[in-house]
Design a protein around this motif. Structure first.
Motif, PDB file in Angstrom:
ATOM      1  N   SER A  13       0.912  -0.984   0.097  1.00 58.46           N
ATOM      2  CA  SER A  13      -0.041   0.048  -0.132  1.00 58.46           C
ATOM      3  C   SER A  13       0.844   1.271  -0.052  1.00 58.46           C
ATOM      4  O   SER A  13       1.862   1.323   0.711  1.00 58.46           O
ATOM      5  CB  SER A  13      -0.802  -0.024   1.244  1.00 58.46           C
ATOM      6  OG  SER A  13      -1.401   1.304   1.216  1.00 58.46           O
ATOM      7  N   SER A  15      -0.028   4.064   1.180  1.00 56.25           N
ATOM      8  CA  SER A  15      -0.569   5.042   2.297  1.00 56.25           C
ATOM      9  C   SER A  15      -0.896   4.068   3.517  1.00 56.25           C
ATOM     10  O   SER A  15      -1.777   3.354   3.695  1.00 56.25           O
ATOM     11  CB  SER A  15      -1.734   5.674   1.963  1.00 56.25           C
ATOM     12  OG  SER A  15      -1.983   6.325   3.163  1.00 56.25           O
ATOM     13  N   ALA A  16       0.297   3.907   4.394  1.00 55.26           N
ATOM     14  CA  ALA A  16       0.311   3.233   5.751  1.00 55.26           C
ATOM     15  C   ALA A  16      -0.998   3.924   6.650  1.00 55.26           C
ATOM     16  O   ALA A  16      -1.804   3.539   7.468  1.00 55.26           O
ATOM     17  CB  ALA A  16       1.316   3.073   6.533  1.00 55.26           C
ATOM     18  N   ARG A  17      -1.036   5.281   6.337  1.00 53.40           N
ATOM     19  CA  ARG A  17      -1.873   6.170   7.102  1.00 53.40           C
ATOM     20  C   ARG A  17      -3.239   5.668   6.870  1.00 53.40           C
ATOM     21  O   ARG A  17      -4.128   5.706   7.859  1.00 53.40           O
ATOM     22  CB  ARG A  17      -1.781   7.663   6.811  1.00 53.40           C
ATOM     23  CG  ARG A  17      -2.726   8.467   7.292  1.00 53.40           C
ATOM     24  CD  ARG A  17      -2.526   9.869   7.186  1.00 53.40           C
ATOM     25  NE  ARG A  17      -2.321  10.293   5.684  1.00 53.40           N
ATOM     26  CZ  ARG A  17      -2.308  11.397   5.289  1.00 53.40           C
ATOM     27  NH1 ARG A  17      -1.912  12.419   6.071  1.00 53.40           N
ATOM     28  NH2 ARG A  17      -2.104  11.632   3.970  1.00 53.40           N
ATOM     29  N   LEU A  19      -4.717   2.686   5.952  1.00 53.07           N
ATOM     30  CA  LEU A  19      -4.905   1.434   6.640  1.00 53.07           C
ATOM     31  C   LEU A  19      -4.991   1.573   8.030  1.00 53.07           C
ATOM     32  O   LEU A  19      -5.901   1.283   8.691  1.00 53.07           O
ATOM     33  CB  LEU A  19      -3.659   0.383   6.418  1.00 53.07           C
ATOM     34  CG  LEU A  19      -3.537   0.219   4.999  1.00 53.07           C
ATOM     35  CD1 LEU A  19      -2.203  -0.727   4.980  1.00 53.07           C
ATOM     36  CD2 LEU A  19      -4.751  -0.210   4.149  1.00 53.07           C
ATOM     37  N   TYR A  20      -4.082   2.567   8.620  1.00 50.45           N
ATOM     38  CA  TYR A  20      -4.413   2.894   9.941  1.00 50.45           C
ATOM     39  C   TYR A  20      -5.666   3.472  10.431  1.00 50.45           C
ATOM     40  O   TYR A  20      -6.352   3.149  11.249  1.00 50.45           O
ATOM     41  CB  TYR A  20      -3.205   3.948  10.636  1.00 50.45           C
ATOM     42  CG  TYR A  20      -3.265   4.382  11.879  1.00 50.45           C
ATOM     43  CD1 TYR A  20      -3.010   3.492  13.116  1.00 50.45           C
ATOM     44  CD2 TYR A  20      -4.049   5.628  12.106  1.00 50.45           C
ATOM     45  CE1 TYR A  20      -3.078   4.168  14.346  1.00 50.45           C
ATOM     46  CE2 TYR A  20      -4.079   6.167  13.448  1.00 50.45           C
ATOM     47  CZ  TYR A  20      -3.675   5.284  14.660  1.00 50.45           C
ATOM     48  OH  TYR A  20      -3.597   5.976  15.631  1.00 50.45           O
ATOM     49  N   LEU A 105       1.532   0.806  12.257  1.00 47.95           N
ATOM     50  CA  LEU A 105       1.233   1.310  11.123  1.00 47.95           C
ATOM     51  C   LEU A 105       1.743   2.678  11.454  1.00 47.95           C
ATOM     52  O   LEU A 105       1.942   3.448  10.503  1.00 47.95           O
ATOM     53  CB  LEU A 105      -0.159   1.151  10.694  1.00 47.95           C
ATOM     54  CG  LEU A 105      -0.566  -0.356  10.168  1.00 47.95           C
ATOM     55  CD1 LEU A 105      -2.194  -0.429  10.150  1.00 47.95           C
ATOM     56  CD2 LEU A 105      -0.067  -0.513   9.089  1.00 47.95           C
ATOM     57  N   GLN A 106       1.586   3.122  12.702  1.00 50.40           N
ATOM     58  CA  GLN A 106       1.646   4.470  12.885  1.00 50.40           C
ATOM     59  C   GLN A 106       3.296   4.779  13.364  1.00 50.40           C
ATOM     60  O   GLN A 106       3.488   5.681  14.354  1.00 50.40           O
ATOM     61  CB  GLN A 106       0.737   5.153  13.794  1.00 50.40           C
ATOM     62  CG  GLN A 106       0.817   4.421  15.292  1.00 50.40           C
ATOM     63  CD  GLN A 106      -0.118   5.248  16.280  1.00 50.40           C
ATOM     64  OE1 GLN A 106      -0.456   6.331  16.181  1.00 50.40           O
ATOM     65  NE2 GLN A 106      -0.319   4.596  17.361  1.00 50.40           N
ATOM     66  N   SER A 141       5.004   4.338   2.746  1.00 49.16           N
ATOM     67  CA  SER A 141       4.374   2.957   1.998  1.00 49.16           C
ATOM     68  C   SER A 141       4.436   1.709   3.172  1.00 49.16           C
ATOM     69  O   SER A 141       5.323   1.795   4.153  1.00 49.16           O
ATOM     70  CB  SER A 141       5.219   2.410   0.747  1.00 49.16           C
ATOM     71  OG  SER A 141       6.617   2.108   1.043  1.00 49.16           O
ATOM     72  N   CYS A 142       3.575   0.802   2.789  1.00 45.29           N
ATOM     73  CA  CYS A 142       3.312  -0.226   3.775  1.00 45.29           C
ATOM     74  C   CYS A 142       3.483  -1.782   2.822  1.00 45.29           C
ATOM     75  O   CYS A 142       2.640  -1.705   2.058  1.00 45.29           O
ATOM     76  CB  CYS A 142       2.294  -0.162   4.645  1.00 45.29           C
ATOM     77  SG  CYS A 142       1.995  -1.668   5.667  1.00 45.29           S
ATOM     78  N   VAL A 155       4.983  -6.794   8.396  1.00 45.83           N
ATOM     79  CA  VAL A 155       4.737  -5.528   7.971  1.00 45.83           C
ATOM     80  C   VAL A 155       5.941  -4.674   7.910  1.00 45.83           C
ATOM     81  O   VAL A 155       6.676  -4.637   8.883  1.00 45.83           O
ATOM     82  CB  VAL A 155       3.589  -4.845   8.904  1.00 45.83           C
ATOM     83  CG1 VAL A 155       3.437  -3.311   8.414  1.00 45.83           C
ATOM     84  CG2 VAL A 155       2.357  -5.808   9.341  1.00 45.83           C
ATOM     85  N   LEU A 157       7.477  -1.017   6.694  1.00 49.29           N
ATOM     86  CA  LEU A 157       7.248   0.199   6.751  1.00 49.29           C
ATOM     87  C   LEU A 157       8.564   1.106   5.939  1.00 49.29           C
ATOM     88  O   LEU A 157       9.611   0.738   6.628  1.00 49.29           O
ATOM     89  CB  LEU A 157       6.424   0.863   7.664  1.00 49.29           C
ATOM     90  CG  LEU A 157       5.393   0.454   8.445  1.00 49.29           C
ATOM     91  CD1 LEU A 157       5.403   0.676   9.785  1.00 49.29           C
ATOM     92  CD2 LEU A 157       4.244   0.776   7.608  1.00 49.29           C
TER      93      LEU A 157
END
Length: 349
Positions: A13, A15-17, A19-20, A105-106, A141-142, A155, A157
């Protein structure tokens, strides 16, 4: 041989943001059940089989998405080895620590406590720091990989030149059974802006109630809650562009009522006959994070009184929308009367 050694699931992805922000909508439970399919990832959180939250991360949210259904053979089968290997198992399912996944994720500071309930706050309030996306001009990115059953969820990042890899332990699937909801026999269906319902729940929570009563007629939708601290009622009229919020707090026998105007605008209103049901307030309160992130919410109830809240959340990256679903089992018998009994005892004292 290469295909056999490839992971069951891998996706990237940009955008990890995003997903979070979606997964935090169901962060009320310590663990979430994950089901992988060709369409995406389904995360389900549950509490005592009376509250259920579900987020579906469809494959469109990822720039790359690869899924290879795990193969299994039947030990007692007389079929050849090749035929056994061609048998496809059901979609793999496992449990994972939801707080650990959210922390991962964050990890690059994709969210702050002040902006947690504002998915668009990064662009709207002008807040920037040295590591914000607006300053760096990049988007973290994730990459998510799951090799096979029993393996951790990996995971990875990436932000600028920094790469962080986290292996999250996976557990046996939770003993979850979807709360039954009959979409074919609805006794209530209302679609409204999520901010209106968010404000209503916030207003009602001021009395610290135990239950929330949802009452609907062909002309209005009413949310009410009461406790020893007082009572509050939020009413939305079907044909009005404003909702009327009536608050009455009573701590010493003297009522103190105030009325104020709140936005209504019910986009869809379908109530074929009067409806009234109570739900545990703390359960409904768990949906406030989803309400804060959503643009619209669909409020539905079936003939058994099961309440469904479906939230439409606009994706920050690349457009499109995602959906978060909550289901609530109604209070019955003594559970629904518990709040009233508590109030009467307080008045007698």
């Amino acid at each position: 041989m290469a295909d056999r050694d490839s992971p069951v699931f891998s996706a990237v992805s940009s955008s990890a943001r995003q997903l979070y922000l979606l997964l935090r909508c169901i962060s009320f439970a310590p663990k979430a059940q994950v089901q992988i399919s060709e369409e995406g990832l389904r995360f389900t959180a549950s509490e005592s089989s009376v509250l259920e939250g579900m987020v579906f991360l469809e494959k469109a949210l990822f720039t790359t998405f690869q899924y290879k259904a795990p193969r299994h053979s039947t030990p007692d089968s007389d079929a050849s080895v090749d035929e056994q290997e061609d048998e496809i198992a059901t979609n793999p399912t496992f449990a994972i620590s939801l707080p650990s996944l959210l922390e991962t994720l964050q990890i690059f500071g994709l969210s702050t406590e002040n902006n947690a309930n504002k998915p668009n706050a990064y662009r709207r309030d002008g807040y920037n720091n040295a590591f914000s996306h607006d300053v760096l001009g990049i988007s973290g990115s994730c990459s998510i990989t799951w090799e096979k059953p029993g393996n951790p969820l990996t995971v990875i990042l990436q932000e600028a030149q920094i790469t962080t890899t986290c292996d999250l332990v996976t557990y046996e699937p939770l003993s979850l059974a979807d709360i039954p909801f009959n979409r074919e026999n609805l006794v209530l269906k209302v679609i409204m802006r999520a901010s209106y319902l968010h404000d209503a729940i916030t207003e009602l929570s001021s009395t610290n109630p135990q239950s929330l009563t949802l009452t609907a007629s062909p002309t209005s939708l009413i949310l009410s809650a009461s406790s020893t601290l007082g009572s509050a009622i939020v009413e939305f009229d079907r044909d009005s562009k404003t909702g009327h919020i009536s608050t009455n707090r009573n701590t010493n026998g003297n009522g103190n009522g105030t009325d104020k105007q709140g936005s209504g605008l019910l986009e869809t209103f379908h109530v074929p006959e009067p409806f009234s049901q109570s739900y545990k307030f703390s359960h409904v309160g768990n949906a406030k994070k989803a309400l804060a992130s959503a643009t619209k919410v669909s409020v539905r109830a079936d003939e058994q009184g099961v309440l469904s809240l479906q939230f439409m959340i606009e994706n920050l990256e690349g457009g499109g929308v995602s959906f978060v679903d909550y289901r609530f089992v109604p209070l019955v018998g003594e559970e629904g009367d518990e709040t009233s009994t508590t109030e009467e005892e307080g008045e007698e004292e």
